[in-house]
Scaffold this motif. Sequence first.
Motif, PDB file in Angstrom:
ATOM      1  N   ALA A   1       0.849  -1.207   0.000  1.00 29.64           N
ATOM      2  CA  ALA A   1       0.000   0.000   0.000  1.00 29.64           C
ATOM      3  C   ALA A   1       0.879   1.250   0.000  1.00 29.64           C
ATOM      4  O   ALA A   1       0.604   2.233  -0.706  1.00 29.64           O
ATOM      5  N   VAL A   2       1.953   1.199   0.785  1.00 28.97           N
ATOM      6  CA  VAL A   2       2.865   2.351   0.849  1.00 28.97           C
ATOM      7  C   VAL A   2       3.552   2.514  -0.505  1.00 28.97           C
ATOM      8  O   VAL A   2       3.592   3.617  -1.077  1.00 28.97           O
ATOM      9  N   LEU A   3       4.080   1.419  -1.030  1.00 25.69           N
ATOM     10  CA  LEU A   3       4.819   1.499  -2.298  1.00 25.69           C
ATOM     11  C   LEU A   3       3.916   2.015  -3.419  1.00 25.69           C
ATOM     12  O   LEU A   3       4.348   2.810  -4.252  1.00 25.69           O
ATOM     13  N   ARG A   4       2.663   1.560  -3.421  1.00 23.55           N
ATOM     14  CA  ARG A   4       1.765   2.005  -4.494  1.00 23.55           C
ATOM     15  C   ARG A   4       1.467   3.503  -4.382  1.00 23.55           C
ATOM     16  O   ARG A   4       1.421   4.211  -5.386  1.00 23.55           O
ATOM     17  N   LEU A   5       1.285   3.977  -3.165  1.00 22.09           N
ATOM     18  CA  LEU A   5       1.020   5.419  -2.997  1.00 22.09           C
ATOM     19  C   LEU A   5       2.238   6.241  -3.440  1.00 22.09           C
ATOM     20  O   LEU A   5       2.104   7.271  -4.104  1.00 22.09           O
ATOM     21  N   VAL A   6       3.426   5.764  -3.072  1.00 23.81           N
ATOM     22  CA  VAL A   6       4.649   6.505  -3.443  1.00 23.81           C
ATOM     23  C   VAL A   6       4.832   6.472  -4.961  1.00 23.81           C
ATOM     24  O   VAL A   6       5.032   7.510  -5.608  1.00 23.81           O
ATOM     25  N   ALA A   7       4.723   5.267  -5.545  1.00 23.39           N
ATOM     26  CA  ALA A   7       4.952   5.117  -6.992  1.00 23.39           C
ATOM     27  C   ALA A   7       3.947   5.946  -7.782  1.00 23.39           C
ATOM     28  O   ALA A   7       4.297   6.624  -8.759  1.00 23.39           O
TER      29      ALA A   7
END
Length: 592
Positions: free
Chosen positions: A506-512
């Motif tokens: 979830a974090v990686l998707r928001l950052v990406a």
Amino acid sequence: MTFSIHGLVVSRGIAIGRAVLMVSSRPDVAHYFIEPTQVSSEVMRVREGRNAVVDEIHRLQLSMGHKGPKETSHELSALLDVHLLLLQDEELERGVKYWITDRLYNAEWALTTQFEVIARQFDEIEDDYLRERKADLEQITEKVLRAMHGAPAPVAPDPKHDRRKHSRQPIVRNNADALSLILVAHDLSPTDMLQFKNSVFAGFVTDVGGKTSHTAIVARSLDVPAVVGLRLCSQLVHQDDIVIIDGDAGVVMVDPSPILLAEYKYKQSQGELNRDRLLRLLPNVAITLDGQKIELLANIEVPEDAMNAVQAGAMGVGLFRSEFLFMGRLGKVPNEEEQYQAYRRAIEGMQGLPVTIRTVDIGADKPLDDRLRDDAHLNPALGLRAIRWSLADPAMFLTQIRAILRAAAHGPTQLLIPMLVHASEIRQTMALIDHARVQLDHLGMAYGTVKVGAMIEIPAAALTLNVFLKYFDFLSIGTNDLIQYTLAIDRADESVAHLYDPMHPAVLRLVANTIAQACACGKPVSVCGEMAGDPTMTRLLLGMGLRSFSMHPAQILSVKYEILRADAGKLRPWAERIVAEDEPAPRNARQA
Ligand code: PEP
Ligand code: MG
């Protein structure tokens, strides 16, 4: 007997030294080494302070003889007798003298150190009455400290000269004390840490705190090994114990065997070698194998950090956490002139490189003053923090904006707004920035132009990015809070630190997604959370398309090392795969 305690990795490297216990955390007490020629005057200062308190108690006892109800004055008189006894205690005097003479501690440091030693003994006493005398001891220590303030202290040597910043060599003051000093505390607030910025300590360990708590962030910026979340460490370690901090493993070893000590001394020297090797990268431009130029910026807390940023080869300041100017002042916020001078110092210190000043982010684990900590609100991280706090006090906010705009006349400056969520907050903020300009026009004061950016650090902001891209010139991703708010993990709470996972999909998707959308609009985007300074994350962020990283100056060279070895184009499909994964594998396995 050797034992080790496991905590959380905060700041890497090995430190070996004697424990300086600060159970009651006394950052208000100056810690510096005196010259041997100052020993007798320092001993005298404590003695005079103590004598002044003894006289004061005698005077009080005399005056009590004349007034007040008899029983009360009896009780009080008995208490004062206890204080007199403690003040004249030989162990206190002998101990203080020892710390000054043998260790060359300044008077205040010697007094509080001896207080901790005796307080420990009180803690171990079974008798309740005697154990409670610790509070009396604390009171008289406080009184003597106050009385000593009346007496002139010798000038502390410039701490910057003491710190051997890049070599981390032990501070050798005399033959008896050939080891560095390690600060062991239950807790240290971000303001405490700031006070230790130029201190004599070669490492820090605390019982509480999370990996990206603001205390940990400041510890990292000091570039000395630190471990937090060690639970009972401050109770298990004794004053003067030999302690090894293994900042890479998040372990603290107490009373090490000669073999262990030798092993860690070797590791420490290897660490020094690696640092020296990295220093050779200083003149290199941060460019990937496929020719992508990467912007490496610095995070700073006080204007004086600008010098470190320039020395570390930063191309500007990506995050100036202005709240540190506001903290530890008993709630009294700095006025416009004071702020203007501070921002101006940072801007001029960067010698023409851009400085991004974030408006004040007070709240949660950064209270205005530790003594005014707001316990009334159960969830301060979800409360009146950052821009919410600023918008709740428009006069204060306008003062800060005016100060930043005026300072911007002295060099390239950007304005960064923390913790925005609502479009209405954005509009209010923009209106106040316009209003500050109008006020300065009316006053006929010079000011500079600034680009205005938003921190993306709440999932709601990352999910409504189109609104942010409409209003702002640039974005800066605050991964520390983004992780906290996405995963519902208090970043300062060590009991849930194992769930604070920067690799959560979830974090990686928001950052990406934030990076991709900003790039698609042609708007500059950077990451200024701790993720940007973590070299194990560099390749992933490059693969996501990130070209601007902001971190503590001490982290720049390790990240540059990763950049120089990376092919950003080849990393893209790999990063896409990682972001799409359900459950991220351990970090090292994901290095493309
Ligand atoms: C962040 O949240 O990632 C950030 C950079 O801001 P701070 O750590 O000061 O909250
Ligand atoms: Mg933040």
